[in-house]
Scaffold this motif. Structure first.
Motif, PDB file in Angstrom:
ATOM      1  N   SER A   5       7.613   2.113  -0.071  1.00  0.00           N
ATOM      2  CA  SER A   5       8.401   3.082  -0.729  1.00  0.00           C
ATOM      3  C   SER A   5       9.116   2.780  -2.278  1.00  0.00           C
ATOM      4  CB  SER A   5       9.019   3.942  -0.260  1.00  0.00           C
ATOM      5  OG  SER A   5      10.241   3.005   0.728  1.00  0.00           O
ATOM      6  N   TRP A  18       9.110   0.083  -4.940  1.00  0.00           N
ATOM      7  CA  TRP A  18       8.498  -0.964  -5.358  1.00  0.00           C
ATOM      8  C   TRP A  18       9.173  -2.365  -5.622  1.00  0.00           C
ATOM      9  CZ3 TRP A  18       3.601  -2.127  -4.577  1.00  0.00           C
ATOM     10  CH2 TRP A  18       3.013  -1.136  -3.589  1.00  0.00           C
ATOM     11  N   ASP A  26      -3.966   3.819  -7.510  1.00  0.00           N
ATOM     12  CA  ASP A  26      -4.382   4.755  -7.737  1.00  0.00           C
ATOM     13  C   ASP A  26      -3.106   5.556  -8.277  1.00  0.00           C
ATOM     14  OD1 ASP A  26      -7.234   4.505  -7.916  1.00  0.00           O
ATOM     15  OD2 ASP A  26      -7.338   5.553  -6.390  1.00  0.00           O
ATOM     16  N   ASP A  27      -2.192   5.327  -7.290  1.00  0.00           N
ATOM     17  CA  ASP A  27      -0.529   5.874  -7.711  1.00  0.00           C
ATOM     18  C   ASP A  27       0.438   5.334  -9.432  1.00  0.00           C
ATOM     19  OD1 ASP A  27      -1.893   7.556  -5.603  1.00  0.00           O
ATOM     20  OD2 ASP A  27       0.140   6.840  -4.770  1.00  0.00           O
ATOM     21  N   VAL A  86      -4.973   3.044  -3.100  1.00  0.00           N
ATOM     22  CA  VAL A  86      -3.942   3.584  -3.033  1.00  0.00           C
ATOM     23  C   VAL A  86      -2.540   3.276  -4.416  1.00  0.00           C
ATOM     24  CG1 VAL A  86      -2.764   5.920  -1.770  1.00  0.00           C
ATOM     25  CG2 VAL A  86      -4.511   4.535  -0.282  1.00  0.00           C
ATOM     26  N   ALA A  87      -1.964   2.457  -3.561  1.00  0.00           N
ATOM     27  CA  ALA A  87      -0.702   1.502  -4.570  1.00  0.00           C
ATOM     28  C   ALA A  87      -1.750   2.114  -6.009  1.00  0.00           C
ATOM     29  CB  ALA A  87      -0.715   0.592  -4.355  1.00  0.00           C
ATOM     30  N   SER A 120      -3.467  -2.016  -2.324  1.00  0.00           N
ATOM     31  CA  SER A 120      -4.045  -1.513  -1.993  1.00  0.00           C
ATOM     32  C   SER A 120      -4.900  -0.366  -3.140  1.00  0.00           C
ATOM     33  CB  SER A 120      -4.162  -0.713  -0.474  1.00  0.00           C
ATOM     34  OG  SER A 120      -3.121   0.124  -0.915  1.00  0.00           O
ATOM     35  N   ILE A 137       0.046  -0.809   4.287  1.00  0.00           N
ATOM     36  CA  ILE A 137      -1.185  -0.535   4.587  1.00  0.00           C
ATOM     37  C   ILE A 137      -1.563  -0.541   5.517  1.00  0.00           C
ATOM     38  CG2 ILE A 137      -4.348  -1.710   4.301  1.00  0.00           C
ATOM     39  CD1 ILE A 137      -1.461  -3.714   2.269  1.00  0.00           C
ATOM     40  N   SER A 138      -2.754   1.107   5.849  1.00  0.00           N
ATOM     41  CA  SER A 138      -3.558   1.103   7.012  1.00  0.00           C
ATOM     42  C   SER A 138      -4.447   0.504   7.513  1.00  0.00           C
ATOM     43  CB  SER A 138      -2.844   2.793   6.867  1.00  0.00           C
ATOM     44  OG  SER A 138      -4.372   2.875   6.232  1.00  0.00           O
ATOM     45  N   GLY A 181       0.820  -1.124  -0.229  1.00  0.00           N
ATOM     46  CA  GLY A 181       0.242  -0.128   0.212  1.00  0.00           C
ATOM     47  C   GLY A 181       0.707   1.322   0.242  1.00  0.00           C
ATOM     48  N   ASN A 182       0.347   2.039   0.703  1.00  0.00           N
ATOM     49  CA  ASN A 182       1.226   3.878   0.504  1.00  0.00           C
ATOM     50  C   ASN A 182       2.554   3.717   1.111  1.00  0.00           C
ATOM     51  OD1 ASN A 182       1.317   6.079  -0.590  1.00  0.00           O
ATOM     52  ND2 ASN A 182      -0.261   6.908   1.454  1.00  0.00           N
TER      53      ASN A 182
END
Lengths: 407, 264
Positions: free
Chosen positions: A294, A296, A318-319, A315-316, A313, A345-346, A290-291
């Motif tokens: 840092s 990858w 979408d980014d 966020v990952a 997740s 991942i939160s 996830g977010n």
């Protein structure tokens, strides 16, 4: 602390003496009692407690203990009533799948069905092969447990297992055999057993009631209604699992030892499968990022080393770090992995919904208070990159050691 | 492009096929898993493989198998609702088959999936369930891959001859072509008829939708119900490692992964 009620003469004296400074605190705070006339009496002044700013507060959630119960010992964890079968009139044998060494929900449904068939006189016998990690046999509804620990039953050994089950049949003569009609081995073992006992089983059974069983037939377009046979291969959710009682889970032994003959099928072990080709919904082990990730390329390297299917997740995705088809969660894939390793991942509620069916969740996160840590069975708080690197090094060391041992 | 047959020229493969039913319309068709069994047989033995059906020879859907490139299909004539086990085992005992391929369950009738197991019991052969691939065969011993749930594979070593059932993990069946399906030949043989005992006591009915499992609320007080309805992910159960070095954290994760047996 024992449950013996001890008198405290001093406290009783203070309670009698209305002029004593401690008198009010020693008053028994009974808020509701039955008067001699049989009328319920309430003392509204005794309800509640004085809050931090000196204002009286009433907590109706039940979490607040009244001050009067100070003397009683802390209540022990509520024990479910124990269901005891001393001399079973008959036996119902269940052979659970034990996926990953534990009772699956399918197995628990089957035990619930077994108790429906056993009533109060019969005993439910679970026949378990090889090592297991389950410690909830009593609450799942197992009266007797027959555990075969011989080395021949390790791994894939259907022919030996059928021989052992035939021995069980000869000794116990169970009224019913229940097996899960699953692809995890139960369907196969049940049909092998049926062939060797010459019993005609009812398959894909979803209801057993009044000595009648209903199971799916053909490609699922039809139902087969028939009198319940001795051997039942039941599908998932065939009955409610046991939840209200505890059971003995007494170990049993067969009278004669088993010496299975040589098998014609030899298990040569699992074959490495490319984890990227396994559909994510049915992958067994998922490494999800996830977010908080840092690096990858390190993440992909870790997935390769672990042999895990990759997930991400929202966020990952979408980014742009992961493709859309790898998204786990409400809008992505609902996964059923046995082990889910979430890195950075939160735990948004949509993501937690997506991993609802996962068995073991491991979280690697910087924030110890996030929701994923609350959901996880094991959480490591720290920098994800450093932990992934250490994990890769640890697994490499393990594999190197394994190769050295084999040589 | 046809996949090239392996070096198993002398292998005698028999595929047992049945009539399927389309999942939506219910029209007869070639059965999905049986077609995969034929596909596997074609890859192993090429056109030398035998395809056998026990049932009604006038069923047009049988030509779906012929259209996969088979010259001939044996039909053991059986009425509807007969137990085909005896007819098939008599036929297979007389044949010199080394490998029998079947689907894992029929799409019509009872569909219990017992046929391969009962045949294996009658013939005294081993049975492999969920065959995905035959890797090699040497000196009467086959190395095969078995399909497991969750896309996993297991390598097995089996003595020939054996029976194998295939499921949806086996290679996808090739299309059925119209011309070969017309030209293919159906040879019909009479066989012993044995009525099925099941339909004396059991009956088939259109499938009823299964009752949905109700969510039983066990809370006795309103407060408990409120808590159950609004609770987020229940916390507290897990172990939390704070202020530890990455190595210690990795060690804990590694231990859990080993306990669960997911590391290979």
């Amino acid at each position: 602390m024992s449950d013996i009620i001890r008198r405290d003469p001093r406290a009783e004296w203070i309670a009698r003496n209305r002029l004593h400074p401690l008198h009010s605190s020693m008053q028994s705070s009974v808020t509701r009692w039955l008067s001699a006339a049989g009328v319920t009496r309430k003392n509204p002044h005794a309800v509640g407690f004085i809050g931090p700013n000196g204002i009286k507060r009433i907590d109706r959630s039940g979490a607040q203990q009244s001050s009067g119960s100070k003397r009683s010992s802390p209540t022990a964890e509520k024990q479910l009533p124990l269901h005891i079968v001393e001399q079973p009139a008959f036996h119902i044998c269940v052979v659970p799948d034990m996926v990953g060494g534990r009772l699956s929900s399918h197995d628990k449904d089957l035990l619930g069905l077994a108790h429906k068939l056993a009533g109060t006189e019969g005993a439910v016998v679970a026949v378990v092969f090889a090592e297991h990690k389950e410690n909830g046999f009593d609450t799942a509804g197992v009266d007797r447990i027959l555990h075969f620990t011989d080395a021949v039953f390790d791994g894939y050994s259907p022919e030996q297992r059928v021989q052992a089950l035939v021995r069980v049949e000869n000794q116990l003569e169970p009224r019913h055999w229940l097996l899960p009609d699953s692809r995890n081995g139960g369907g196969e073992l049940g049909r092998r057993l049926a062939a060797s006992l010459s019993e005609r089983p009812a398959t894909r059974v979803w209801q057993v009631a009044d000595e009648q069983s209903i199971g799916r037939a053909g490609a699922g377009q039809q139902d087969l209604h028939r009198p319940a046979p001795r051997l039942i291969l039941a599908s998932a959710e065939c009955a409610e699992p046991i939840s209200e009682t505890r059971h003995q889970a007494q170990p049993m032994q067969l009278q004669d030892a088993i010496n299975p003959s040589r098998s014609r099928i030899k298990d040569l072990g699992a074959v490495a499968v490319d984890p990227a080709l396994i559909p994510m919904a049915e992958a067994e082990f998922i490494l999800s990022g996830g977010n908080g990730v840092s690096d990858w390329s390190l993440f992909h390297q870790a997935a390769e080393t672990l042999g895990a299917t990759e997930g991400a997740s929202r966020v990952a995705v979408d980014d742009g770090f992961m493709p859309r088809n790898r998204q786990v969660g409400a809008t992505g894939t609902w996964v059923t992995a046995r082990v889910y390793l979430a890195v950075g991942i939160s735990g948004a509620i949509q993501h937690l919904q997506g991993i609802g069916a996962c068995d073991k969740v491991i979280a690697v996160n910087m924030d110890a208070n996030c929701d994923m840590v609350k959901r996880a069975d094991l959480s490591v708080i720290g920098d994800s990159a450093a932990i992934l690197q250490a994990l890769i090094a640890r697994i490499d060391a393990h594999r190197q050691g394994g190769i050295r041992d084999a040589a | 492009m046809q996949p090239s047959p392996m070096d198993t020229t002398a292998l005698n493969v028999v595929a047992l096929v049945s009539i399927g039913a389309h999942p939506t319309s219910g029209r007869p068709r070639r059965a999905e898993q049986d077609a995969r069994a034929v596909e596997l047989g074609l890859r192993l033995a090429g056109e030398a493989m035998q395809v056998v059906h026990a049932g009604d020879a006038r069923q047009e859907a049988l030509r779906g198998y012929l259209g996969m490139g088979i010259k001939q299909l044996h039909v053991l004539e059986q009425p509807a609702q007969a137990d085909v086990l005896h007819a098939l085992s008599d036929y297979l005992l007389d044949s010199d088959a080394q490998l029998i391929l079947t689907g894992s369950q029929a799409e019509t009738g009872e569909g219990s999936g017992m046929l391969p197991y009962l045949l294996a019991e009658q013939l005294g052969w081993p049975i492999v369930v969920g065959l995905a691939e035959v890797e090699r065969i040497d000196h009467g011993i086959a190395h095969v891959l078995q399909a497991l749930p969750r896309g996993q594979r297991r390598r097995l070593q089996v003595q020939m001859p054996f029976i194998a059932s295939v499921d949806n993990a086996a290679p996808l069946a090739r299309q059925s072509a119209f011309g070969p399906a017309r030209r293919g030949e159906l040879t019909v043989t009479a066989a012993n008829v044995c009525p099925d005992q099941l339909f004396k006591e059991g009956q088939l009915q259109p499938a009823r939708p299964r009752p949905k499992r109700l969510k039983v609320i066990k809370a006795k007080t309103g407060a408990e119900r409120m808590k159950a309805a609004t609770a987020k992910a229940s916390g507290g159960g897990g172990q939390v490692l704070k202020d530890c070095s990455p190595t210690e954290g990795a060690e804990a994760i590694f231990k859990l992964l080993m306990d669960e047996g997911v590391l290979r």
